[in-house]
Write an enzyme that holds these catalytic residues in place. Sequence first.
Site, PDB file in Angstrom:
ATOM      1  CG  HIS A 268      -2.055   0.878   1.252  1.00 17.54           C
ATOM      2  ND1 HIS A 268      -2.379   1.690   0.205  1.00 17.54           N
ATOM      3  CD2 HIS A 268      -2.959   1.160   2.216  1.00 17.54           C
ATOM      4  CE1 HIS A 268      -3.430   2.426   0.522  1.00 17.54           C
ATOM      5  NE2 HIS A 268      -3.808   2.128   1.750  1.00 17.54           N
ATOM      6  CG  HIS A 307      -4.569   0.670  -8.426  1.00 12.68           C
ATOM      7  ND1 HIS A 307      -5.871   0.636  -8.034  1.00 12.68           N
ATOM      8  CD2 HIS A 307      -3.920   1.511  -7.588  1.00 12.68           C
ATOM      9  CE1 HIS A 307      -6.004   1.451  -6.994  1.00 12.68           C
ATOM     10  NE2 HIS A 307      -4.840   1.989  -6.699  1.00 12.68           N
ATOM     11  CG  ASP A 363       2.848   4.233  -4.569  1.00  7.98           C
ATOM     12  OD1 ASP A 363       2.913   5.352  -4.042  1.00  7.98           O
ATOM     13  OD2 ASP A 363       2.077   3.340  -4.200  1.00  7.98           O
TER      14      ASP A 363
HETATM   15  N1  ACO Z   1       4.234  -7.004 -11.181  1.00  7.11           N
HETATM   16  C1  ACO Z   1       4.092  -8.204 -11.800  1.00  7.11           C
HETATM   17  N2  ACO Z   1       2.947  -8.906 -11.852  1.00  7.11           N
HETATM   18  C2  ACO Z   1       1.893  -8.357 -11.231  1.00  7.11           C
HETATM   19  C3  ACO Z   1       1.951  -7.119 -10.569  1.00  7.11           C
HETATM   20  C4  ACO Z   1       3.187  -6.425 -10.560  1.00  7.11           C
HETATM   21  N3  ACO Z   1       3.324  -5.259  -9.959  1.00  7.11           N
HETATM   22  N4  ACO Z   1       0.747  -6.820 -10.061  1.00  7.11           N
HETATM   23  C5  ACO Z   1      -0.059  -7.842 -10.380  1.00  7.11           C
HETATM   24  N5  ACO Z   1       0.636  -8.771 -11.095  1.00  7.11           N
HETATM   25  C6  ACO Z   1       0.112  -9.994 -11.700  1.00  7.11           C
HETATM   26  C7  ACO Z   1      -0.221 -11.032 -10.634  1.00  7.11           C
HETATM   27  O1  ACO Z   1       0.874 -11.854 -10.369  1.00  7.11           O
HETATM   28  C8  ACO Z   1      -1.373 -11.746 -11.283  1.00  7.11           C
HETATM   29  O2  ACO Z   1      -0.836 -12.570 -12.284  1.00  7.11           O
HETATM   30  P1  ACO Z   1      -1.510 -14.020 -12.603  1.00  7.11           P
HETATM   31  O3  ACO Z   1      -2.882 -13.687 -13.123  1.00  7.11           O
HETATM   32  O4  ACO Z   1      -0.608 -14.635 -13.592  1.00  7.11           O
HETATM   33  O5  ACO Z   1      -1.551 -14.744 -11.285  1.00  7.11           O
HETATM   34  C9  ACO Z   1      -2.126 -10.648 -12.034  1.00  7.11           C
HETATM   35  O6  ACO Z   1      -1.131  -9.642 -12.313  1.00  7.11           O
HETATM   36  C10 ACO Z   1      -3.254 -10.038 -11.226  1.00  7.11           C
HETATM   37  O7  ACO Z   1      -2.722  -9.542 -10.011  1.00  7.11           O
HETATM   38  P2  ACO Z   1      -3.475  -9.503  -8.634  1.00  7.11           P
HETATM   39  O8  ACO Z   1      -2.463  -9.760  -7.550  1.00  7.11           O
HETATM   40  O9  ACO Z   1      -4.700 -10.365  -8.688  1.00  7.11           O
HETATM   41  O10 ACO Z   1      -3.953  -7.998  -8.582  1.00  7.11           O
HETATM   42  P3  ACO Z   1      -4.492  -7.273  -7.311  1.00  7.11           P
HETATM   43  O11 ACO Z   1      -5.540  -6.361  -7.793  1.00  7.11           O
HETATM   44  O12 ACO Z   1      -4.846  -8.231  -6.236  1.00  7.11           O
HETATM   45  O13 ACO Z   1      -3.191  -6.488  -6.796  1.00  7.11           O
HETATM   46  C11 ACO Z   1      -1.656  -4.806  -6.337  1.00  7.11           C
HETATM   47  C12 ACO Z   1      -3.033  -5.122  -6.880  1.00  7.11           C
HETATM   48  C13 ACO Z   1      -1.503  -5.270  -4.881  1.00  7.11           C
HETATM   49  C14 ACO Z   1      -1.462  -3.272  -6.343  1.00  7.11           C
HETATM   50  C15 ACO Z   1      -0.579  -5.487  -7.218  1.00  7.11           C
HETATM   51  O14 ACO Z   1      -0.721  -5.046  -8.567  1.00  7.11           O
HETATM   52  C16 ACO Z   1       0.831  -5.242  -6.726  1.00  7.11           C
HETATM   53  O15 ACO Z   1       1.305  -5.961  -5.841  1.00  7.11           O
HETATM   54  N6  ACO Z   1       1.530  -4.219  -7.292  1.00  7.11           N
HETATM   55  C17 ACO Z   1       2.832  -3.864  -6.826  1.00  7.11           C
HETATM   56  C18 ACO Z   1       2.754  -3.062  -5.532  1.00  7.11           C
HETATM   57  C19 ACO Z   1       2.264  -1.648  -5.757  1.00  7.11           C
HETATM   58  O16 ACO Z   1       2.703  -0.950  -6.665  1.00  7.11           O
HETATM   59  N7  ACO Z   1       1.362  -1.209  -4.880  1.00  7.11           N
HETATM   60  C20 ACO Z   1       0.837   0.165  -4.893  1.00  7.11           C
HETATM   61  C21 ACO Z   1      -0.605   0.181  -5.170  1.00  7.11           C
HETATM   62  S1  ACO Z   1      -1.181   1.821  -5.274  1.00  7.11           S
HETATM   63  C22 ACO Z   1      -1.362   2.276  -3.668  1.00  7.11           C
HETATM   64  O17 ACO Z   1      -1.501   1.533  -2.752  1.00  7.11           O
HETATM   65  C23 ACO Z   1      -1.356   3.724  -3.436  1.00  7.11           C
END
Ligand code: ACO
Length: 439
Positions: A268, A307, A363
């Site tokens: 987050h 996201h 971010d």
């Molecule tokens: N890098 C690589 N792969 C990713 C990423 C990423 N940053 N984010 C999601 N994926 C992939 C997952 O592995 C998943 O792949 P799969 O379908 O092969 O299993 C697919 O994309 C869907 O991802 P989910 O985890 O289901 O997406 P969710 O909506 O639950 O997660 C989150 C959102 C937590 C923001 C995620 O994208 C992440 O961890 N990003 C990196 C951390 C980040 O930048 N957080 C800031 C968010 S903005 C904020 O809080 C202000």
Amino acid sequence: MGENSLTITDNRTGKTYELPINEGAVRAMDFRQIKVSDDDFGMMVYDPAFTNTASCRSEITNIDGEKGILRYRGYPIEQLASQSTFLETAYLLINGELPTRAQFVEWEHEITIHTFLHENTKKSMDGFLYDSHPMGMLVSTVAALSTHYPDSKNIFDDEVRQLQIKRLIAKMPTLAAFAYRHSLGQPYVYPDNDLSFTGNLLNMLYKMSEVKYLPDPVLERALDILFILHADHEQNCSTNAMRSVGSSQVDPYSAIAAACAALYGPLHGGANEAVLRMLKEIGSVKGIAKFIKRVKDGEDLLMGFGHRVYKNFDPRASIIKELAHQVFEVTGRNPLLDIALELERIALEDDYFIDRKLYPNVDFYSGIIYQSMGFPVSMFPVLFAIPRTAGWIAQWQEMLLDSEQKIARPRQLYVGQDERDYLSWDRRDNKAAAKEAVA
Ligand code: ACO
């Protein structure tokens, strides 16, 4: 019931149910009538991480993740970022309308006169270890403010509530700056009430021996824009924490501490710190291909990408990218920017990221800007918490005044052991020995 309804047939019983649809949603409680027998508890909906559950009706922030829309009280984020100020936006979020001139003058004055902390708060901050993480200090110290303001428990008294709201918005920058100065072993700098909200924050963070600190107007405005962009984001993890903890009717300082704790996590508010770490690890544009491979092999995440809600683009990311260039004109170009720009370009053309709808989020660039402005990474979540306080408060107040809201209490699907008899030590030991023998 007509068109605005959902018809469900329970194939276990053959019974049909008609549930009303309002605002595109059905009420989870309407499912409870679906039973296989009279003593059945009734059907629940299972939604770990609330990915498809609306926990409230809200008038504050509207996000359309597919279209990349973010609006506070109906105003597009792009217009607020270019024309508003953080304090005005905070007023808007909390009160529902932009202030008139007179309302704003009073609001700004009220915030300004509440920026000082009780000297005991300062002293209690001295008790933290010299290298304490400023976010850990913020979480604890904001909670401790409830002990200074016991009246804050009267959350349904409008006058009392409004006072705490002003105190919180005014004191968060002071707490943040004191935490920062403590982590550096530098003397605390008291608020300068001649300066703007962000000008004063820069003063408390960076003033040394000069008689009067004069913030750079470009950086002061850049920080203000970053604060507008971070002020609210509807039902994210920390806001959900604020509403959930606040629903117990605890004072707002304790609820804000819970929200800050949620924001501390790397998925987050800690994500921009993780972005910087990632960029440093990649090291140079040459290292990008290898890193992308690791991400695609599931060994790493591309931090600052993806996201839960935005599945097209994050409108805040576009504004921040633009802002980065303005900041670098003052601070000099951050070498990590070249890696970030190239990483973004490659990822946006790669099927892995396109198929999963992964785009830069707020971010991705904010960390590079903060670093160029001289903030250590440990301050990033703290800098997020200051403006988000406005959103947390707006959401908390809306929850308190919503007659439909009660103490938050999710259900569970119990999948553990059925009833069994307590085991004596001997029987437990025998069972463990038997298990070990088989293994
Ligand atoms: N890098 C690589 N792969 C990713 C990423 C990423 N940053 N984010 C999601 N994926 C992939 C997952 O592995 C998943 O792949 P799969 O379908 O092969 O299993 C697919 O994309 C869907 O991802 P989910 O985890 O289901 O997406 P969710 O909506 O639950 O997660 C989150 C959102 C937590 C923001 C995620 O994208 C992440 O961890 N990003 C990196 C951390 C980040 O930048 N957080 C800031 C968010 S903005 C904020 O809080 C202000």
